[in-house]
Enzyme design. Structure first.
Site: not given
Length: 307
Positions: A110, A208, A278
């Protein structure tokens, strides 16, 4: 070739840091027994529990934690408590020379994508894109397969991803070999125009994201395209895009339509559907190692990340 960190062993100490936002401390506490079951001892960073608005302490405090963990000879690996926002704020002040001299396992994803790219570029370090303690491990939905992915830190083994893990879709055929780089699309985009701009030439690019509507994913892919990041890329691995549903579906493309628009029949291998990001289970991967994407067979093979 980037430097691979030494593998972890039972009895080793890992350092825990909050490089970005304050983690959920209750979830963090619930995650610690998982590390203990792996046979690891735990050393907490000083700013793990600090709160400074949306940041886990000041930039100086978070940077000091990162430096302290890499410098501490007792600490053999570093695992991020969570992401959020803020890692990029001190990336230009990291002592990359010191980190290069003290290569260690560094694990997160992330917002941590910015640090993965920075450490890869300036410390030549292989790092790991994998679930974090408070964001993932400490939650009830943490999947057993996600937990097993930590095994790659203790034993060097090739990772194989095929349709036995999740359903995959080929957007563009072919096969490519290259270094696996990338991670969170927002953070890759955030590096463009800075000294942390990701080099995608000859690389296999992983993307992502979470909570981005289709038009926002479009905007980010467009910026990568305009920055010529797709011109010499070897292949593209499309990971999980969580909560990417448009708020006004009748006035929007779907995420699939956006991905098709950029990647369909691109002339290089592009495959979507990877449970990387995620999501649960979360398939963890080393960044900065050689990988092979075979879009026709729908397989991704990645060399080990530790020695």
């Amino acid at each position: 070739m980037r430097t691979m960190p030494k593998r972890l062993q039972k009895g080793d100490t890992v350092g825990i840091i909050s490089p970005s936002s304050p983690p959920n401390l209750e979830n963090l506490k619930k995650a610690l027994p998982f590390l203990e079951e792996l046979g690891l001892n735990i050393k907490m960073g000083k700013s793990v529990e600090a709160k400074n608005g949306y940041l886990a302490g000041t930039d100086d405090e978070r940077l000091a934690d990162l430096h302290a963990m890499f410098e501490d000879p007792e600490v053999k690996g570093i695992i991020c408590a969570g992401g959020g926002y803020g890692a990029a704020r001190y990336a230009d002040r990291i002592d990359y020379g010191m980190i290069k001299e003290n290569p260690k396992v560094f694990w997160g994803y992330s917002d941590v994508t910015f640090l993965h790219n920075a450490l890869g570029m300036y410390a030549d370090l292989v790092t790991f894109h994998g679930p974090m303690l408070a964001s993932d491990v400490g939650k009830p939905e943490f999947h057993e397969r996600s937990g097993r992915m930590f095994g790659q830190l203790f034993q060097p083994f090739e990772l194989h991803y095929d349709e036995s893990v999740s359903e995959l879709e080929t957007l563009s055929g072919g096969m490519a070999d290259g270094e696996l780089v990338g991670g969170n699309l927002s953070l890759i985009r955030g590096g463009i125009g800075t000294k942390f701009e990701l080099d995608t030439k000859g690389k296999i690019l992983l993307i992502e994201d979470t909570g981005e509507e289709p038009y926002q994913v479009d905007e980010m892919l467009n910026q990568l395209k305009q920055a010529r990041k797709f011109e010499e890329v070897a292949g593209i691995v499309v990971g999980d895009f969580k909560n990417a549903e448009p708020k006004k579906p009748e006035q929007s493309w779907t995420l699939d339509q956006v991905l098709d628009d950029y990647f369909k029949d691109m002339g290089i291998p592009v495959v979507k559907g990877f449970k990387i990001g995620h999501c649960e289970p979360h398939f963890s991967v080393p960044l900065g190692v050689k990988a092979r994407l075979d879009a026709d067979a729908k397989t991704l093979t990645i060399l080990p990340g530790v020695e």
